[in-house]
Design an enzyme around this catalytic site. Structure first.
Site, PDB file in Angstrom:
ATOM      1  N   ASN A   9       0.871  -1.182   0.000  1.00  0.00           N
ATOM      2  CA  ASN A   9       0.000   0.000   0.000  1.00  0.00           C
ATOM      3  C   ASN A   9       0.902   1.224   0.000  1.00  0.00           C
ATOM      4  O   ASN A   9       1.479   1.571   1.024  1.00  0.00           O
ATOM      5  CB  ASN A   9      -0.886  -0.045   1.255  1.00  0.00           C
ATOM      6  CG  ASN A   9      -1.691   1.224   1.439  1.00  0.00           C
ATOM      7  OD1 ASN A   9      -1.776   2.062   0.541  1.00  0.00           O
ATOM      8  ND2 ASN A   9      -2.288   1.363   2.617  1.00  0.00           N
ATOM      9  N   TRP A  10       1.009   1.843  -1.173  1.00  0.00           N
ATOM     10  CA  TRP A  10       1.959   2.958  -1.295  1.00  0.00           C
ATOM     11  C   TRP A  10       1.414   4.251  -0.696  1.00  0.00           C
ATOM     12  O   TRP A  10       2.134   5.237  -0.610  1.00  0.00           O
ATOM     13  CB  TRP A  10       2.327   3.173  -2.763  1.00  0.00           C
ATOM     14  CG  TRP A  10       3.123   2.055  -3.369  1.00  0.00           C
ATOM     15  CD1 TRP A  10       3.453   0.854  -2.788  1.00  0.00           C
ATOM     16  CD2 TRP A  10       3.699   2.033  -4.672  1.00  0.00           C
ATOM     17  NE1 TRP A  10       4.205   0.102  -3.661  1.00  0.00           N
ATOM     18  CE2 TRP A  10       4.367   0.791  -4.824  1.00  0.00           C
ATOM     19  CE3 TRP A  10       3.724   2.928  -5.744  1.00  0.00           C
ATOM     20  CZ2 TRP A  10       5.045   0.446  -5.989  1.00  0.00           C
ATOM     21  CZ3 TRP A  10       4.386   2.587  -6.908  1.00  0.00           C
ATOM     22  CH2 TRP A  10       5.049   1.355  -7.032  1.00  0.00           C
ATOM     23  N   LYS A  11       0.130   4.249  -0.337  1.00  0.00           N
ATOM     24  CA  LYS A  11      -0.497   5.450   0.241  1.00  0.00           C
ATOM     25  C   LYS A  11      -0.247   6.659  -0.679  1.00  0.00           C
ATOM     26  O   LYS A  11      -0.155   6.497  -1.888  1.00  0.00           O
ATOM     27  CB  LYS A  11      -0.006   5.661   1.679  1.00  0.00           C
ATOM     28  CG  LYS A  11      -0.160   4.382   2.521  1.00  0.00           C
ATOM     29  CD  LYS A  11       0.016   4.609   3.996  1.00  0.00           C
ATOM     30  CE  LYS A  11      -0.148   3.271   4.732  1.00  0.00           C
ATOM     31  NZ  LYS A  11      -0.098   3.408   6.185  1.00  0.00           N
ATOM     32  N   HIS A  94      -9.448   1.097   4.620  1.00  0.00           N
ATOM     33  CA  HIS A  94      -8.192   1.259   5.354  1.00  0.00           C
ATOM     34  C   HIS A  94      -8.433   2.194   6.544  1.00  0.00           C
ATOM     35  O   HIS A  94      -9.253   3.110   6.460  1.00  0.00           O
ATOM     36  CB  HIS A  94      -7.113   1.833   4.433  1.00  0.00           C
ATOM     37  CG  HIS A  94      -5.765   1.845   5.071  1.00  0.00           C
ATOM     38  ND1 HIS A  94      -5.367   2.850   5.924  1.00  0.00           N
ATOM     39  CD2 HIS A  94      -4.742   0.960   5.016  1.00  0.00           C
ATOM     40  CE1 HIS A  94      -4.141   2.577   6.355  1.00  0.00           C
ATOM     41  NE2 HIS A  94      -3.736   1.446   5.824  1.00  0.00           N
ATOM     42  N   GLU A  96      -6.891   4.617   7.620  1.00  0.00           N
ATOM     43  CA  GLU A  96      -6.745   6.057   7.314  1.00  0.00           C
ATOM     44  C   GLU A  96      -8.004   6.593   6.639  1.00  0.00           C
ATOM     45  O   GLU A  96      -8.395   7.741   6.863  1.00  0.00           O
ATOM     46  CB  GLU A  96      -5.483   6.268   6.458  1.00  0.00           C
ATOM     47  CG  GLU A  96      -4.229   6.098   7.315  1.00  0.00           C
ATOM     48  CD  GLU A  96      -3.025   5.525   6.604  1.00  0.00           C
ATOM     49  OE1 GLU A  96      -2.971   5.548   5.351  1.00  0.00           O
ATOM     50  OE2 GLU A  96      -2.117   5.024   7.306  1.00  0.00           O
ATOM     51  N   GLU A 166      -5.324  -4.969  10.670  1.00  0.00           N
ATOM     52  CA  GLU A 166      -4.300  -3.964  10.896  1.00  0.00           C
ATOM     53  C   GLU A 166      -4.600  -3.194  12.186  1.00  0.00           C
ATOM     54  O   GLU A 166      -5.407  -2.251  12.166  1.00  0.00           O
ATOM     55  CB  GLU A 166      -4.253  -2.970   9.734  1.00  0.00           C
ATOM     56  CG  GLU A 166      -3.971  -3.605   8.397  1.00  0.00           C
ATOM     57  CD  GLU A 166      -3.418  -2.576   7.423  1.00  0.00           C
ATOM     58  OE1 GLU A 166      -2.259  -2.745   7.017  1.00  0.00           O
ATOM     59  OE2 GLU A 166      -4.113  -1.601   7.105  1.00  0.00           O
ATOM     60  N   GLY A 172       2.548   2.304  10.754  1.00  0.00           N
ATOM     61  CA  GLY A 172       3.489   3.411  10.609  1.00  0.00           C
ATOM     62  C   GLY A 172       4.224   3.785  11.881  1.00  0.00           C
ATOM     63  O   GLY A 172       4.875   4.830  11.939  1.00  0.00           O
ATOM     64  N   SER A 211       3.451  -2.072  10.394  1.00  0.00           N
ATOM     65  CA  SER A 211       4.899  -2.121  10.632  1.00  0.00           C
ATOM     66  C   SER A 211       5.515  -3.478  10.291  1.00  0.00           C
ATOM     67  O   SER A 211       6.423  -3.952  10.983  1.00  0.00           O
ATOM     68  CB  SER A 211       5.228  -1.712  12.077  1.00  0.00           C
ATOM     69  OG  SER A 211       4.844  -0.352  12.295  1.00  0.00           O
ATOM     70  N   GLY A 232       2.851  -1.109   4.294  1.00  0.00           N
ATOM     71  CA  GLY A 232       2.891   0.313   3.957  1.00  0.00           C
ATOM     72  C   GLY A 232       4.317   0.762   3.706  1.00  0.00           C
ATOM     73  O   GLY A 232       4.870   0.566   2.625  1.00  0.00           O
ATOM     74  N   GLY A 233       4.935   1.342   4.715  1.00  0.00           N
ATOM     75  CA  GLY A 233       6.264   1.948   4.561  1.00  0.00           C
ATOM     76  C   GLY A 233       7.290   1.064   3.870  1.00  0.00           C
ATOM     77  O   GLY A 233       8.004   1.522   2.966  1.00  0.00           O
TER      78      GLY A 233
HETATM   79  P1  PGA Z   1       2.864   0.298   7.635  1.00  0.00           P
HETATM   80  O1  PGA Z   1       1.397   0.513   7.018  1.00  0.00           O
HETATM   81  O2  PGA Z   1       3.392  -0.980   7.049  1.00  0.00           O
HETATM   82  O3  PGA Z   1       3.642   1.503   7.183  1.00  0.00           O
HETATM   83  O4  PGA Z   1       2.712   0.218   9.110  1.00  0.00           O
HETATM   84  C1  PGA Z   1       0.521  -0.565   6.851  1.00  0.00           C
HETATM   85  C2  PGA Z   1      -0.776  -0.098   6.262  1.00  0.00           C
HETATM   86  O5  PGA Z   1      -1.229   1.012   6.586  1.00  0.00           O
HETATM   87  O6  PGA Z   1      -1.379  -0.815   5.456  1.00  0.00           O
END
Ligand code: PGA
Length: 250
Positions: A9-11, A94, A96, A166, A172, A211, A232-233
């Site tokens: 997930n590149w956000k 998600h 967010e 999640e 993050g 994470s 994500g990251g």
């Molecule tokens: P993260 O994000 O790996 O940066 O913690 C995961 C996500 O939001 O899907």
């Protein structure tokens, strides 16, 4: 029985040209890897630009969101029909989206149903906040989000859904759930699915997200009810993401 599934997930990261470059590097790093399903989810504007580079590769495309109405006066939204033929997966709900943009379980459900109706596969995200976790409400939250997000999803369709567990406090933050806790939560979600769908619950892939790194992937992905990761990251770095994918390959 379930093919592991790693999705990046590149956000809201990477310009179009940066996205094209990252996909090219990933393709090279992951060529020949098998026994794992792989998807990357760049921003909408990059989807059609990265698509040609993925032809003939095992890396599939996903979108990070979509709206459930087929078309119309919904300024700023993207319809699922516009993504058909471009992506295979769409991340829905998600945290967010839920926390910053106010998405509810009812909206998530409409989107999940619309993604399935379009012949695509939803990755439905669920997970508790830190406050809910500390108050001992995690299972109640997961039960509600799983139930309300999947209203009217039929037995014929449930295996098309990936559920991403999640915990919001892990996203993050560099503080992943322990493999044991993540396994227990994913097993709980599968038990909820089993109540409604019986043994079809064994066909639903449940990812862990929050994470996930090259360092912790092996342990998390070794657990029986963790069928992959939503990353994500670490999905923005070729070395890290490919190491996570390779840790999942069966
Ligand atoms: P993260 O994000 O790996 O940066 O913690 C995961 C996500 O939001 O899907």
């Amino acid at each position: 029985m379930r093919t592991p599934f790693i999705a990046g997930n590149w956000k809201m990261n990477k310009t179009v040209s940066e996205a094209v470059a990252l996909v090219d590097e990933l393709k090279a790093a992951l060529s020949g890897v098998s026994g794992v399903d792989i998807a990357v989810c760049p921003a909408y504007v990059a989807l059609t630009s990265v698509k040609p580079g993925l032809a003939g590769s095992q890396i599939k495309l996903g979108a990070q969101n979509a709206y459930y109405e087929p078309k119309g006066a919904f300024t700023g939204e993207v319809a699922i029909s516009m993504l058909t033929g471009i992506v295979d997966y769409i991340i829905i709900g998600h945290s967010e989206r839920r926390q910053i943009f106010g998405e509810t379980d009812a909206l998530v459900n409409k989107k999940v149903l619309a993604v399935i109706a379009a012949g695509l596969q939803p990755i439905m995200c669920i997970g508790e906040t830190l406050a809910e976790n500390e108050a001992g409400q995690t299972e109640a939250v997961l039960e509600r989000q799983t139930r309300d997000g999947l209203v009217n999803v039929s037995t014929a369709d449930i295996a098309k859904v990936t559920v991403a567990y999640e915990p919001i406090w892990a996203i993050g933050t560099g503080r992943a759930a322990t493999a044991e806790d993540a396994q227990n939560r994913c097993a709980f979600v599968r038990a909820q699915l089993r109540l409604k769908y019986g043994d079809l619950a064994d066909q639903v892939r449940i990812q862990y997200g929050g994470s996930v790194t090259a360092a912790n992937a092996q342990e998390l992905l070794g657990k029986p009810d963790i069928d992959g990761a939503l990353v994500g990251g670490a999905s923005l770095k070729v070395g890290d993401f490919s190491a996570i994918v390779k840790a999942a390959a069966r």
